[in-house]
Design an enzyme around this catalytic site. Sequence first.
Site, short mmCIF file in Angstrom:
data_model
loop_
_atom_site.label_atom_id
_atom_site.label_comp_id
_atom_site.label_asym_id
_atom_site.label_seq_id
_atom_site.Cartn_x
_atom_site.Cartn_y
_atom_site.Cartn_z
N HIS A 1 54.47 27.10 17.98
CA HIS A 1 54.96 28.28 17.26
C HIS A 1 56.45 28.51 17.54
O HIS A 1 56.82 29.11 18.54
CB HIS A 1 54.15 29.51 17.69
CG HIS A 1 54.43 30.74 16.87
ND1 HIS A 1 53.48 31.71 16.65
CD2 HIS A 1 55.53 31.15 16.20
CE1 HIS A 1 53.99 32.66 15.90
NE2 HIS A 1 55.24 32.36 15.62
N HIS B 1 60.54 29.00 15.43
CA HIS B 1 61.28 29.18 14.17
C HIS B 1 62.58 28.40 14.29
O HIS B 1 63.39 28.68 15.16
CB HIS B 1 61.57 30.66 13.94
CG HIS B 1 60.31 31.49 13.84
ND1 HIS B 1 59.69 31.77 12.65
CD2 HIS B 1 59.55 32.07 14.81
CE1 HIS B 1 58.59 32.50 12.88
NE2 HIS B 1 58.49 32.69 14.19
N LEU B 2 62.73 27.41 13.43
CA LEU B 2 63.92 26.55 13.55
C LEU B 2 64.97 26.83 12.48
O LEU B 2 66.04 26.23 12.48
CB LEU B 2 63.51 25.08 13.56
CG LEU B 2 62.62 24.69 14.76
CD1 LEU B 2 62.26 23.22 14.71
CD2 LEU B 2 63.28 25.02 16.10
N ARG B 3 64.67 27.76 11.59
CA ARG B 3 65.65 28.30 10.65
C ARG B 3 66.20 27.33 9.61
O ARG B 3 67.02 27.73 8.81
CB ARG B 3 66.85 28.93 11.41
CG ARG B 3 66.46 30.01 12.40
CD ARG B 3 65.93 31.25 11.73
NE ARG B 3 65.66 32.32 12.69
CZ ARG B 3 64.50 32.98 12.76
NH1 ARG B 3 63.52 32.70 11.92
NH2 ARG B 3 64.34 33.94 13.64
N ASN C 1 58.70 30.55 7.68
CA ASN C 1 59.55 31.61 7.11
C ASN C 1 61.03 31.21 7.08
O ASN C 1 61.89 31.91 7.57
CB ASN C 1 59.34 32.94 7.85
CG ASN C 1 59.68 32.86 9.32
OD1 ASN C 1 59.73 31.76 9.88
ND2 ASN C 1 59.91 34.00 9.94
N ASP D 1 53.33 33.49 9.12
CA ASP D 1 53.91 34.13 10.31
C ASP D 1 55.18 34.92 10.02
O ASP D 1 56.05 34.48 9.29
CB ASP D 1 54.23 33.09 11.38
CG ASP D 1 54.70 33.76 12.66
OD1 ASP D 1 53.93 34.52 13.25
OD2 ASP D 1 55.87 33.56 13.03
N HIS E 1 49.21 35.89 11.91
CA HIS E 1 50.11 36.90 12.47
C HIS E 1 49.40 38.23 12.20
O HIS E 1 49.35 38.71 11.08
CB HIS E 1 51.46 36.83 11.75
CG HIS E 1 52.38 37.96 12.05
ND1 HIS E 1 53.57 37.76 12.72
CD2 HIS E 1 52.34 39.28 11.77
CE1 HIS E 1 54.20 38.93 12.84
NE2 HIS E 1 53.48 39.87 12.27
N HIS F 1 50.61 34.94 18.91
CA HIS F 1 51.24 35.91 19.81
C HIS F 1 50.42 37.17 20.16
O HIS F 1 50.71 38.27 19.74
CB HIS F 1 52.62 36.35 19.31
CG HIS F 1 52.73 36.55 17.82
ND1 HIS F 1 51.93 37.39 17.12
CD2 HIS F 1 53.58 35.99 16.92
CE1 HIS F 1 52.29 37.36 15.84
NE2 HIS F 1 53.29 36.51 15.70
N ASP G 1 57.24 31.27 20.27
CA ASP G 1 57.71 32.14 19.19
C ASP G 1 59.24 32.23 19.22
O ASP G 1 59.83 33.28 18.97
CB ASP G 1 57.09 33.54 19.27
CG ASP G 1 57.19 34.28 17.92
OD1 ASP G 1 57.71 33.69 16.96
OD2 ASP G 1 56.75 35.45 17.86
#
Lengths: 308, 187, 425
Positions: C60, C62-64, C94, C152, C179, C232, C305
Amino acid sequence: MLNWKHKDLLGLEELSKEEIELILETADSFKEISLRPIKKVPTLRGKTVVLFFFEPSTRTRTSFELAAKRLSADTVSISATTSSIVKGETLKDTAKNIEAMKVDIIVMRHSSSGAPHLLAKAVEASVINAGDGCHEHPTQALLDMFTIKEKKGRISGLKVSIIGDIAHSRVARSNIWGLTKLGAEVTVCGPPTLIPQGIEKFPVKVTYDVEEAIRDADVLNILRIQLERQKSNLFPSLREYALNFGIDAEKLKFAKPEVLIMHPGPINRGVEISPEVADGPYSVILEQVTNGLAVRMAVLYLVSQGGK
Amino acid sequence: MVFREKAKILDEEGIKRALLRITHEILEKNKVASELGIVGIRTRGAHLAQRIAKLIDEIERVIIPLGILDITLYRDDLTLLSTQPIVHKTEIDFDITGKKIILVDDVLFTGRTVRCALDALIDFGRPKIIQLAVLIDRGHRELPIRADYVGKNVPTSLKENINVKLKEVDGIDEVVIEEKIDAQLET
Amino acid sequence: MSILIKGGYIVDPENKLEGVYDILIDDGEIKKIEKDIDSEKCELIDGKGKYIFPGLVDMHCHLREPGREDEETLLSGSLSGIKGGFTTLCCMPNTKPPIDNQGIVEYIYNENKKIGLMDIFPVGAITKNLEGKELTEIGELKKAGVVAISDDGNCVMDSEVMRRAMEYSKMFDLLVISHCEDKNLSRGGLMNEGYLSSLLGLKGIPRQAEIVMVARDIELAKLTEAKLHIAHVSTKETVELIRQAKKRGIKVTAETCPHYFSLTEERILGYNTNCKVNPPLRTPEDIEAIKEGLRDGTIDVIATDHAPHADFEKDVEFEQASFGMIGLETALGIALKELIKTKIISLSQLVEKMSLNPAKILGLDKGSINIGKPADLIIVDLDKSWEVKREKIVSKSKNTPFLNWTLPGVIEYVFAKGKLVLNKN
């Protein structure tokens, strides 16, 4: 008496009893200035006070502006619509730019809790919180306390009931901290939807019964009810709110004979307070406004040198 | 700063005599006591002003208006101080316009306090005349100011300090000259 | 070229291997795991006194990329992960545009192939544009290579949509990561609801926003018999709901994050936006319950996260600040400090939660040290510690609440996909 040590005034929660007393006593010395033929002293000559208002406010801004001017400071007003915040600049950028013009004190009103704290960390100028979100409004509570002290001769041992939207009120929070530090007993009263979560950890009593809040109180501080709250279903209608919690002559029958009626303004006549109560013999609402000036002069004076 | 008492300049009797003389001089110079107003500078000047007013009452049977001035807000050294001095109340409850104002302080030194007091008084109105009465004049003026009535002239060095003690504040009436004893420690 | 790791203490729960062994790696592949392998003609790594774990797997983060490459990229995320001991990352959908179609999935695989440091597996969206209304082409996403689906950052509020997503994904044996947040209850909320939110004048997020959704999704998992994974976990009630669900035989797994067992809501005092995260930091009681959940196996996974945000999104009013904190570089250190040094779980359990379990839950061939497989392991000195310094952070974003914390466990070597990608010495 102790000296003022802080660069900023952000809230009453972090102040000691002695510091609050110092502000009130200093305000007492300043009150006389507004009664002179020449309502001005040279104390802050050459200092610049920026009034940085992100929320509409007439009385607080005017009060601060007059207070600064009576201390001979130069004042500049910036409101959200005229600042560059709308152009995508952050609050900190704007503050840094204002500071680059060498200002001494920034008086700030902002709809976000904690915004003045962000500013205070970012700039060297003193920051005075003129109301942040639902957090604190220290000068309002100070002027409330000043007025109570002036009328009742003391704060310690008095019973003060704060009635209305406690959950969203910065005036309530600052009053709770200030009054209890000075030894008053505070009761908060409103519908459960307008009482904040975790209230049991605040040093106050809670009641949903307005009669109970009125009965033993020496002071009733009646809060403004915001119309927006009705839209979020926190109460069904202004009418029902007024019936249950609006203070009118009928409900005042339960009050002590010398009760003080306070309101931070602006008043919604006929909602949280009826006209006959707002304009009645126990109301000190206009005196609160007069005292606000002295309190704000005192605060400007104290922070102008604080923390150096 | 620590001071050591060097000599007593006035005792209780001395202060009494000096104030009585000042009072007589005030009355002689101004003839009509009813035109007078008296304003003392906080803290000890205010008590001296009160005593002079009382003496005038005893001598002339006239109660003259009495005011107390706190000059903090008029100080020219506020920006030099690390914390703001405590502001006390100014209480001038009578109209000073057209009056003969006797301004009273305990010690006249650089003249800066009197300058503040003059600025403050003028914000209250337009007196016909302002005269200055001090218990001690110790010299070292930094401004063109002089006293009209002086209890005692005391030549001093800058290392010395004049300490006026009054019963109302200090429990005793006396004026002593003190010397800085840790001058070498001062930087 | 051969590399011999000499005398390290291996913790490999999958192979039930715990003890001092040598590992011989030849051409990136593990050849031998034995006591006292002959070190002739080998490049030597001294493992004495150090621990060897399978490479960590973060299910989990977020690598953007694509969209906010100023905050993180697949490359900077890989580097940040390696610094933290991760050799496999699963990135959440996302992004901008979101991973809701196979084109974006392929883009991530192609871009990562060019970087080639580690495996990065995308998680696909449950609904188009993460709006919670229309299902994505889940079959196509699966074919393109997503390892799970999740909205998420958003909760699929419509229970009917969530039910259908779970039912449908069952045919691909695809994990649904939920989520859990009732967006109506949490609307406008900024931190855990309670005394502190009232003190600070910040709108609260009641814990029930998480709890009610976890309860719903558990029941939907029972109804659909789909594989559900709760993202989470932040409250003690959630831990208990999952514990009961597992007892009832429902196919549910769960993760928590290092900040939910190391930080309480009090950290927000002073309006510290680096502690603004969703779900919000809770209370000491919740931390205790989460630790117990980790101990008794209710919580299977520790995920990061990792949520990078540019300074200008954090250095603002609390209300305006973005939710989230970075975590790849500090996750192992926080887990060692809060769970191992305090003897709440064993090292073997820690490796399960940070490597083996996420690999198993996602069906990845990861999380263990096997002969014949590419070397995918890390060597950690547990006796050394390090300080979290802003200037040493590898991630493009610096939004961590752990600045100036001293954390145990210095990662000295990282082998990912057979390559030595980090060598401290």
